[in-house]
Design an enzyme around this catalytic site. Structure first.
Site, short mmCIF file in Angstrom:
data_model
loop_
_atom_site.label_atom_id
_atom_site.label_comp_id
_atom_site.label_asym_id
_atom_site.label_seq_id
_atom_site.Cartn_x
_atom_site.Cartn_y
_atom_site.Cartn_z
N PHE A 214 -2.80 5.21 4.20
CA PHE A 214 -3.96 4.75 4.95
C PHE A 214 -3.62 4.58 6.43
O PHE A 214 -4.34 5.04 7.30
CB PHE A 214 -4.46 3.42 4.36
N GLY B 165 -11.20 3.52 -0.58
CA GLY B 165 -12.06 4.28 0.33
C GLY B 165 -13.29 3.54 0.81
O GLY B 165 -14.12 4.11 1.51
N CYS C 63 -6.12 -29.43 8.48
CA CYS C 63 -7.27 -30.33 8.45
C CYS C 63 -6.96 -31.67 7.79
O CYS C 63 -7.58 -32.68 8.11
CB CYS C 63 -8.46 -29.68 7.74
N ASP D 95 -8.14 -7.64 -0.57
CA ASP D 95 -7.24 -7.89 0.55
C ASP D 95 -7.98 -7.55 1.82
O ASP D 95 -8.88 -6.70 1.83
CB ASP D 95 -6.00 -7.00 0.48
N ASP E 126 -3.02 8.13 -1.95
CA ASP E 126 -4.31 8.75 -2.22
C ASP E 126 -4.78 9.49 -0.98
O ASP E 126 -4.26 9.28 0.12
CB ASP E 126 -5.35 7.72 -2.68
N HIS F 283 -5.34 -22.38 8.31
CA HIS F 283 -6.64 -22.85 7.83
C HIS F 283 -7.41 -21.72 7.15
O HIS F 283 -7.95 -21.89 6.05
CB HIS F 283 -7.47 -23.43 8.98
N GLN G 260 -11.20 7.21 -6.03
CA GLN G 260 -11.83 7.73 -4.82
C GLN G 260 -13.16 8.40 -5.19
O GLN G 260 -13.59 8.31 -6.34
CB GLN G 260 -10.89 8.72 -4.11
N CYS H 44 -11.72 -30.33 4.38
CA CYS H 44 -10.79 -29.25 4.05
C CYS H 44 -9.41 -29.85 3.77
O CYS H 44 -8.96 -30.74 4.48
CB CYS H 44 -10.73 -28.23 5.19
N ASP I 48 0.85 -1.18 0.00
CA ASP I 48 0.00 0.00 0.00
C ASP I 48 0.90 1.25 0.00
O ASP I 48 2.13 1.13 0.04
CB ASP I 48 -0.94 -0.02 1.21
N SER I 49 0.30 2.39 -0.02
CA SER I 49 1.09 3.63 -0.13
C SER I 49 1.66 4.09 1.21
O SER I 49 2.56 4.90 1.26
CB SER I 49 0.20 4.74 -0.67
N GLY I 50 1.10 3.58 2.28
CA GLY I 50 1.49 4.06 3.60
C GLY I 50 0.55 5.12 4.12
O GLY I 50 0.52 5.40 5.32
N CYS J 91 -6.54 -28.10 3.77
CA CYS J 91 -5.45 -27.29 4.31
C CYS J 91 -4.54 -28.20 5.13
O CYS J 91 -4.94 -29.29 5.54
CB CYS J 91 -5.95 -26.11 5.14
#
Lengths: 476, 476
Positions: B164, B285, B378, B335, B214, B418, B258, B373, B160-162, B375
């Site tokens: 936020f 945003g 599991c 994310d 941003d 998991h 935005q 599952c 990210d840009s930092g 994973c």
């Protein structure tokens, strides 16, 4: 070089969070294994588990065939020192001795999955009975079918008796002939851990090696009488443990030699314990702050009396120097929380001593924790991208561990993986040297590496102890 | 069903521990990438690194060949909804979209090694620029050659840009045309994060996808003027980011749309951002506490305007229901810290909703976290004892996770493994359904599983949003 007061097992206090489930004195029902009907219940539960549709059947396969729970085969003995190489076979696989056992207090090795512990090369680790008795507790252990199943660990487990934690963690513990009396840290009610209840708990845990309840007294106590009483009581408690042991065909009970630093008491205890013919023998009560020279004297005296055909386990020992000297004195098995605890303090164990990765000088150091180390952290990342490729290392740098050391638990996990690997690899190298009858030269190289070939730095106690078994590190 | 106020990225406050290394206002040197000579220095450093005897050369191999840093190939589109399946190729490997990206804030996914993250199937994760800028800091990042090398991660990274974190973590942050002004949590000195400095930091990190700085305003703010100013400023800052970007041949810069919940502003922003022709486009945003219906309206409006040939990344989204709906609305990448954070609260994500393993009812539950599952937790333990066999699962039971949940960090790691696996597998299943043009029936089955086939439990906003793209979950 080593601060002996920091040695040994000294678990963190867990007061305020603990919830005791040990046998309460007030209601006083007999613990299952001490009562004939209780034993029967226990066996029934045990067999019922084998017929239940459990997806972890393989964990029981060896129990089902009722193989002998322990066999010990001497592979080689050093022609100079008292060091031995052996193979120990337990229900969950064979092990090469000498052996170091990491401590998985809460049924998990401080942040590592069972798979990571397996990948570190571990095939036998410790669980603490005291902690497992508190949580998940005996009822859940019985219900799920033991600690192997609980933690998804397909290799061997050893449990302590629970008594050591009792005495070291709880301020109000007192020892009587009956057992260890203490007040519940949960509700302050009076509790009692007897030899029978310790064995019953360990039967429920299902560990491959179980330890007798012993009366542990600090080696540094000036009260020789108390040490003698504790030693004699440990012998009587062993008899009660043997009588209470409900699963001798699947779990091996080890006795524990007591007697403090008094060699006469140690000799007497050895003699009595040997008569009981347990499948393995531990030397207990050490690593409690005594002088290293006293420690060596006790180990040397005991191994001189113990039968050659049984494993000898010195409890609570974990520094590399202590291990190589203790092996020279004839000991085979060791355990200590130090390698994993020191990882959480940011320390990596190397052949050249311990380095603290929190030091700013490692911020941009792209070398591995130890050059040439084959642990999963230090091994380079392979170019392959097969997600099943367990063979690729992580290529972890000192820089990354420094970055993580105080901000992310994975920093401690990486160091734990490295440290456990280091200790187990040290033991493999020790064993190889014994098999090749090169242990004296191994010792010389080990000390040269540890102390940058500066003999003035070699600890005096180690030099003297090794001299007693035929190796003079000060020879030119 | 979902509490939208808990959605999105809301990193823990780290005050008292932080040490700012961002560009101090007082001395005000130009950040390297904003100055021609600085750019040159940066490139020289970059090339020098390639010729240094670094054991992690392979990490640079793609940079060295100067392949295009991003290619996007549409594989299939849903004939009913706006869902797309695509392949995204980045310098550290190809990825299947739609995609969920776990967040490795401190260059490590909360307790997991890079190997465990790899085994969970992750090939692209996030690092937070703000945290890496604080520690290890830009000088160390330049010195070691970037975040891939630092953390031993051979796959893709997005940063990210930092900005936020700056706005959300620091109380005194103010935004001016120059950048984000704030006071150092370390020594209270005035600091400034400019678009140029954000890009310079991300150039030093070396992430495969970097984000523009941003101007983020809470979607719930009633101040429409402030939202418009922020939107316009974000466009101007994108231009500065593009100009400052020193490594366009190895790192792909994404713009961020935005405009708050105002669809007119969003449309205008889309139009302007599209002109700048960045290799990927984010919708920013959101996930800040707005109504889910507003969220869907914004995503739907933006995807309707964005070009089909570029990846569309909706930032901060992570609940399974939000993901399947957002994919139907035409989004490709997501994310969120939720799957990993909720693991640390003892929660396992399953197809039938979230279960909390701290609940006592799991104490003796020997079933896996989720039946079937695949994973590593599991999957059953295989009988083989090959330590290289990454194919064996851990056979972790709910009982064990319950046991560990409040006592050992490995409990959280197991749940993290998991949960990450669950999210990535959900995305694989989504993609497969799109490729087979079965996404509408996938959606029906997904909601039936999540809410035990009780349609009265289906969230109204999701039903309405899917109805807008041609799927009526309430049809009989």
């Amino acid at each position: 070089a080593f601060n002996s007061s920091k040695s040994g097992r000294s678990p963190r206090s867990r007061k305020g969070r603990t919830r005791l489930k040990y046998h309460p004195v007030s209601s006083a029902p007999s613990p299952p294994a001490s009562h004939p009907l209780g034993q029967l219940d226990c066996l029934i539960t045990f067999h019922l588990l084998h017929t239940s549709p459990c997806p972890y059947q393989f964990l029981h396969s060896l129990d089902e065939h009722m193989l002998p729970p322990l066999s010990f085969e001497l592979v080689a003995t050093c022609s100079t020192t008292k060091a031995r190489a052996a193979t120990l076979t337990l229900p969950h696989g064979s092990l090469s001795l000498p052996l170091f056992m990491p401590v998985a207090t809460q049924a998990s090795l401080k942040g590592l999955t069972a798979q990571q512990l397996e990948q570190a090369g571990c095939r036998l680790c410790l669980n603490n009975t005291y902690h497992l008795a508190l949580k998940p507790g005996q009822a859940v252990l019985d219900s799920v079918g033991g600690a192997h199943i609980l933690q998804g660990w397909k290799y061997n487990l050893l449990t302590d008796s629970g008594g050591f934690q009792m005495v070291s963690l709880l301020k109000l513990a007192t020892v009587t002939e009956e057992g260890v009396r203490f007040r519940s840290p949960h509700d302050d009610s009076p509790m009692l851990l007897t030899p029978e209840h310790s064995i019953s708990l360990q039967n429920s845990i299902g560990s491959d090696i179980i330890m007798q309840l012993d009366d542990v007294v600090a080696t540094t106590t000036p009260d020789r009488h108390r040490i003698e009483v504790a030693m004699q009581r440990s012998i009587r408690w062993l008899d009660r443990c043997i009588a209470a042991h409900a699963k001798p065909s699947s779990q091996s009970l080890f006795c524990i030699i007591q007697g403090g630093l008094d060699l006469e008491l140690r000799r007497e205890c050895c003699k009595e314990m040997i008569k009981r013919d347990t499948p393995g023998i531990a030397i207990g009560g050490l690593s409690g702050g005594e002088a290293k020279s006293d420690y060596c004297r006790v180990v040397d005296t005991c191994t001189g009396l113990l039968p050659a055909n049984k494993p000898r386990y010195v409890m609570g020992v974990g520094y590399p120097v202590d291990l190589v000297v203790s092996v020279a004195l004839g000991a085979d098995m060791f355990d200590c929380v130090w390698p994993t605890r020191t990882a959480r303090f940011g320390n990596a164990i190397t052949s050249h001593g311990v380095i603290n990765l929190r030091n700013a000088k490692y911020a941009a150091d792209l070398t591995p924790l130890e050059d040439g180390c084959q642990c999963v952290c230090c091994r380079p990342v392979s170019a392959g991208d097969d997600i099943e490729d367990g063979g690729s290392g992580l290529g972890i740098t000192r820089s990354f561990v420094h970055h993580l050391a105080t901000r992310e638990t994975v920093g401690a996990h990486l160091l734990t993986l490295h440290n456990v690997w280091h200790m187990l690899t040290l033991m493999r190298h020790i064993r190889q040297a014994i098999v090749e009858d090169q242990y004296p030269s191994f010792l010389r190289q080990f000390f040269a590496d540890q102390y940058a070939a500066d003999k003035t730095e070699y600890p005096d106690w180690a030099v003297k102890a090794l001299r007693c078994v035929g190796v003079d590190l000060m020879d030119v």
